[in-house]
Every structure is written in structure tokens, then in C-alpha cells.
Design an enzyme around this catalytic site. Sequence first.
Site, PDB file in Angstrom:
ATOM      1  N   HIS A 142       0.838  -1.192   0.000  1.00  0.00           N
ATOM      2  CA  HIS A 142       0.000   0.000   0.000  1.00  0.00           C
ATOM      3  C   HIS A 142       0.878   1.249   0.000  1.00  0.00           C
ATOM      4  CE1 HIS A 142      -3.278   2.738   0.782  1.00  0.00           C
ATOM      5  NE2 HIS A 142      -4.086   1.748   0.485  1.00  0.00           N
ATOM      6  N   HIS A 143       0.444   2.254  -0.743  1.00  0.00           N
ATOM      7  CA  HIS A 143       1.227   3.484  -0.843  1.00  0.00           C
ATOM      8  C   HIS A 143       1.314   4.183   0.521  1.00  0.00           C
ATOM      9  CE1 HIS A 143       3.358   6.632  -2.749  1.00  0.00           C
ATOM     10  NE2 HIS A 143       2.842   6.509  -3.951  1.00  0.00           N
ATOM     11  N   ALA A 144       0.400   3.857   1.431  1.00  0.00           N
ATOM     12  CA  ALA A 144       0.468   4.424   2.779  1.00  0.00           C
ATOM     13  C   ALA A 144       1.618   3.807   3.577  1.00  0.00           C
ATOM     14  CB  ALA A 144      -0.849   4.199   3.511  1.00  0.00           C
TER      15      ALA A 144
END
Lengths: 451, 451
Positions: free
Chosen positions: A135-137
Site C-alpha cells: 500500500h502506498h500508505a
Amino acid sequence: MTPVNPMDLGFLLLERRNQPMHVGGLILARPPADAGPDYAQTLLRDMLAYQQPEAPFNQRLHRRAGVWCWTRDEEFDLDSHVYHLSLPEPGRIRELLALVSKLHSALLDRSKPLWEAYVIEGVQDGRIALYIKVHHALVDGVAAMKLMQRVTSTDPAATVVAPWAVPPRIRDAATPERSTTALTALADAASQFRRHAGSAKTVATEVLRSIRARKTDPDYVSVFQAPRSLFNQRISGSRRFAAQSYAMARIRDAADRHQATINDIVLAMCGSALRRYLLDLGELPDKPLVAMVPVSMRRDDSEGGNQVAMILANLATHLDDPLERLDTTVRSVNQSKQRFSRLSQGEILAYMTTVMAAHGANMALGINPGWQAFNVIISNVPGPPEPLYWNGAAVEGVYPVSIPIDGAALNITLNSYADSLEFGLIGCRRTLPHMQRLLGYLDDGLSTLGA
Amino acid sequence: MTPVNPMDLGFLLLERRNQPMHVGGLILARPPADAGPDYAQTLLRDMLAYQQPEAPFNQRLHRRAGVWCWTRDEEFDLDSHVYHLSLPEPGRIRELLALVSKLHSALLDRSKPLWEAYVIEGVQDGRIALYIKVHHALVDGVAAMKLMQRVTSTDPAATVVAPWAVPPRIRDAATPERSTTALTALADAASQFRRHAGSAKTVATEVLRSIRARKTDPDYVSVFQAPRSLFNQRISGSRRFAAQSYAMARIRDAADRHQATINDIVLAMCGSALRRYLLDLGELPDKPLVAMVPVSMRRDDSEGGNQVAMILANLATHLDDPLERLDTTVRSVNQSKQRFSRLSQGEILAYMTTVMAAHGANMALGINPGWQAFNVIISNVPGPPEPLYWNGAAVEGVYPVSIPIDGAALNITLNSYADSLEFGLIGCRRTLPHMQRLLGYLDDGLSTLGA
């Protein structure tokens, strides 16, 4: 328990079932000559020996009093993060890309740490593929690329750890600060937009400046100048991934020949490919397509040396002649860079916010405004300079798998690796028919520049 | 453009990223003795020849003025619905079930018709697997089973059409009316709850009746009597699927021996397996688990002959002795059936709404009330009575893949097929550790009944 920082929260909030916000990487590795038929099995078993993930790969989301936090996953189960798949016969790259497209389309399960890894065998030419999605988070493109370098080695004889088991200290040293990429800038703009949707003073100021600049230089593109195009629609939840390596020697040759930078040639290749792709479909706009491009800004007065900014590049897709296209693109990029060099860091941020505002609003609110800030995202991430080995297997390709978003159905991300530039094109499968044709058109675009 | 009917809308509205609302089926077929190595390829190619899907497989969702409608997908692309995969070595059933678990975890893309089919080869024993997933808003379990019979044949020499290409007329004749299954009842209750959350008169009346009944018969279980258990939590988005066939002869033998019905034996197997599974984990509640079970109610005064109702069955998991457990379960089922036979159809519906209300509220509002109407869903769907062939390949297994929901992390669905009962267990992977152990425990439960 740590609250999710605002930027990463942006990625979580922007995520929808048609717009997953994870990035990925695809590695193709050739087993050593003496490898047996169970080479992939052994590789997988060695990786699975690392049962305990390190941060952030052991962190899951937890909502506490309405606040999203990261918390250690006490029930971590490696088997539900690492998968073993095989391609059906004939196992062409085409089948591999179709599989990765499908895997990249699925949302990650938010009750677990937000990453998955797939070891894929059955590739026709005997290579083994590793597709990782995160996830880009949790991690951005640049950090992922640096992490990749930590889990491979320049030494064919070295055994290396699994990506999720790299201790955070090593990883932090490799990525001293959070980098700014096109998507982090977008997520930032979207969260800015949520916070300051009313107070648009800096935006208005910058728009005036942009319009003024447009009058003095016809090639300089600014906000609101991008035409409507096929790429700027709501996207579906289905993805198409296409990847190819282009020899750095060819690109460098073209750059030398036309006194341009590597990045200029990349933009010219994209402009050429997108023009032809849209022509095929009868969808070429009269006005030139505009790309959003993160560029490195070397500042004499800066401490760190490099500053990354988002520029808008005129891809000159309205022009038939490849050299005229290159020329226009180069001038548009140089104008933007010169402009940035006269601005303070605060002003650069204000400009970037302006550029992003349209897409930020679109992403944050799910609306589709009648105008575009840009048509396509083209992102060049620095990659490993030397050939790498993954537990003895020679890494022959390292392709980024990024994120299309509502209003920007195509994302072109590329990274350098040893002697080549590795392009990863990811798009909405429904919006972009025959997207894989772009790979050949990129090559043709490069050839046209005499390389 | 047709508005989505209220029941199907319920399935769409209840869908969340951790709670996809699609059902599936897994078919295992043995190629004929003279099949070559490209048998699966040919099978797939023959299926892909059916490029034009029939309704409902050509219908996609479209939102018009806030109303969800079905509309014909004018850009239908079969390649993004039918996939070809292969298991990695050694290709055990274990690897197949892991793959199906993963595939069943992913949401369908709502911009396309809501179904996907996967032809999977590489199974160790040479069989070919077909996994189909279809949104519950498109088709329910019973209809899917009947459709399955239309796309296979009792004749090994017959060539049959692809599932998505069966003309609606044939399909409608096979499923003259929409059947009621546990999940359709739940979705109905949930949508009822949304509409009538305030007016709970029938609910209150029925609760009083239930409590009165509880006093007169200790084995009769009604609403609010199910204990809290491992199964009754919020679920993750990850699934575990486990499947096995049990010989009908063994089950029939047990039924004869104990003067019980096939369904009674199925419930006793489940009670036995769930007891042991929870004992292993130190999670067995003191009070008996309660199953929600759709049963066929033969009514003398009914026209259609059969009426399906949801009953709550006491699984007697608090008792150690298998015969006592069977006895208690049988009495609880018979009590419910007798009760239903005295009720009008309206009253049955009122009762079902009552039973479902707790879960309906939970599903509709995403809250988890402190009490349970039931612990687990056990659903027995009639299946094809004769051995079937799929383009010459002998169908050896037909397993249902159903839907776990928030508050009911395990769903046991089974269907008859030729000489066996085919169990498909689907659960939240995170909530239910080692769920596959239930398969062996079901078998043990059957053995304990002397079969």
C-alpha cells in the site's frame, strides 16, 4: 500505536474499490545455470523462513476513537501474505502481465499488514517472477526501489533476506527522508484540498501568473490547459499492466544527438507513443497532451542538493514531426525548470498545490471537473545502477507497477536498472483498449530520434 | 435499463471490502483417458468461442439519478471475465483450495458484468478445475446449481455451451421462481430492517412467542439464545475455503440407523465438527451453538408443494455424547418444523424476519449487537442427481463457495451430487485458524454415528 501521518492517511482516504492505492514491483530473475527444477520452490522456502516481519511490514491499521493508527499485528500469518503461483502453458510474458494485471486490481485486506508477495513460476523462458504489492500508505516508489536494492545483492553468491524481514534501521538509512513523487504530491494536494477548499488565494495568484506566462511563451503549459482526452475519465477497478526494458545506450545516444536529457527523451518517447495510440483510436485531441512529471531541481542554495518538483510538460502530441515534438517538449520542460529556479520553496509548493488542485478535488470528492490540469502521469524513479542477484538468480528486469486514478487512467512509471530503462505502464483496462500497443510505440518513438 | 430489484439491491448495499457478496462454485473434472496435454487449453478455447454472453451475464450496474439499474454492457470483453491459471508444483488439492480462497477474497469490478470464471490446471492428479464467481445480486445458489446442470451433460460425448452463453429462456425454465436461501433471507431481513427499523411490532410479538416456547421445550432454540462465539465477530476480507465430498451411502446409512433425515445427519456432523474445532482452540461456549438452516416445509395445503423456511437448529455442542447431540438436534429441528406447519405463510415470514433481525441490523448498520440470533449458517442446496460430464471430462466434484458475513464468520454450504454430499466451507481466514481441520472432523462426526 502510532497515528497514520497525514500524507499516508491521504492514500487511505482516496482509496476506493475502483481506485486501489497500492504500488507494486515486478522482478524477473534468471536462475543460475545449475539450478534444478525445484529452484523456485527452494527460493520460496528460503523466503518463508523469515516468519517475523519487520516494520512497516508487521503493522496493520486500527481505528481508535475515529483515528486511523498503525499497530503491530499480533496475529501475523505469513501464509496469507506470500503466495506461490504458476503460469499456464505457454507461459509467455503476455500471460505473466495478464496475471500481474489481475493481482494488481484487487484491494489489499485492511485487517492485515498492507502488503503481499507472489512468487510466480512457469514463465516460458525459465525465469522466475516476483510481484510485490504494498500500500502506498506504507511505502512509496522511491523507498520501495531502495528496499529492493537491500533484498538483492550485486554478488551472485550472496544469500539475502526476504523484503519483509529487512530491519528498519537498515531501511531508514537507505531512505533518509520521504521522497516526493507524483502520487505523494497528488495525495498531498487532495488532503490540502480537503482542508483548505475555501481559501484559494495562493491558487488564484498562481493561476494569474500561469496565464501571464502562457502569453509570453506558447510552449509553456500551465494549469487548465490540458485537453479532455481518453485518459481523463472515471476508471474501472480492472487494470492492464504492460512492461518493457529499453536499452539505456539507445536513449543516451538519442539524448546526445539532440542535446537533450535522458528525461527529455523519455518524454519524447511517451509523446510519440501516446500520439500514435490515440490516432489509432481516432481520439487524438487537437491541443497537445500535458504530462505531470516529477523533476529533480538542482538548487545552488539548497542544502540537500536535490529538490523534487512537479512540472507540467507539453508532450506536443498535436505535432506530426518527431523533432518538432521533442523541441517543444524540451522548451516546455526548461521553461518550467527556469521558472522553479526563480521561486522560493514555499512558492514551488504553492504552484504544485495549484497544479494538483483540479485532480486533488477530483480525487478527494469523486467529481470530474470539466477541465484538466494534466492528462497523464509520467514518473521516473532512480533505480539500482548495477546488475543485481536475488539469491543467485540474475535479476533481468525490475518494473514499477503504479496507480491509475480517476481522471488519470494511465500512469507511466519507469526506473533505471543497470544498462536499461524499465517502463511499467499501468492503466484502467476498460478505458484503454489495446494498451499494450504503447510498448511498441515507445520503441518506435525512440527509433525516430535516430537511436 | 432495468432497476435492480430490492432483494438484489440488498446484496449490493451490504457489500463492503471485508464482505464481498458473491457466491462461487468449484468444479473438479477428470479429462477422458485419451486426452492430450493440451486438453485444458482446448477446453478453454472452446469456451472462449462463446464471445457473446446472455443475460444476466451481459448486464452491468449503472447508477441513474441515484437508482441502481442493470444495463447491457456494450463494451463487454470476455478476456476480462475468463482467466486461465495453473497451480505450482506439487499441485495438491491444498494448493487449489488456497488459490480459490484467494480468488474468492477479491471484490468483483462493478463497472463490468459481475462474474468471473477461472480454468485452473496443474492439479497433481490431472484433473481440471473450474472456479466460477458470480455476484449474489445476479444469481443465487439454487439458480447457480441449476445453471451448472445446463452447462454440463449426463452424456460424456456431448459438447455443451459456456455458462455465460446459456440463453435466458432455458435458464428461466430451469429456475421458474427465485428460491429462498439463508443469504437471500438475510439480505431481505437487512433491507426490511433498513425500511422498518422503527416498527418492530411483529418482531416483539414473535419474541414473546419464542420465549414462551423456550419454557415448554428446553431443546427448542429461538432468537437471542445463541451464545457469543469465535464465529460471531467482525470478519476480515481474507477467506479460507475448504471442500470435501462425503459418500451419500454413509450418510443415508447413519440416517436409517438413527431414524433421522439426511439433513439431521448433516447437522449432527456439523455439530460434532464444530464442537471439536472449538474445543481444540479452548473456545467452546457453555451453551449450545445455534445454526441457521433453510429447510424445506412440505405443506398439504400449498400449491407448489415445497416452501422453504429458515429454522434455528440447536447443534447441542455442549453435549459430549454424539447420540445425545443428534437426538437434541433432531428434536429441535422437528419442533421448529411443527411450529412452522401451524403458521400461515405471513407468520412464517414474520418469524424469519425476527430471526434475521439481529443479523440484518448488524449487516445493514455494521454494528455488532451483544447478542446473536445464530452462530453459523448451514445451507443444503439440492444438486444434480446424476454424474455429469463437462465436454467429455467427468465431473468428480461440485463444491459451493458461499459468503461469510460480519457476525457469521463461517458458512457451511453443501449440495448433493450423484452419490455424494459436497461440502464447501468458507470462512474468514483471520477469525478461524486451521479451518480446514473441520473437514476431518466432519468425517469423524459421521463415523461416530456408525457410518
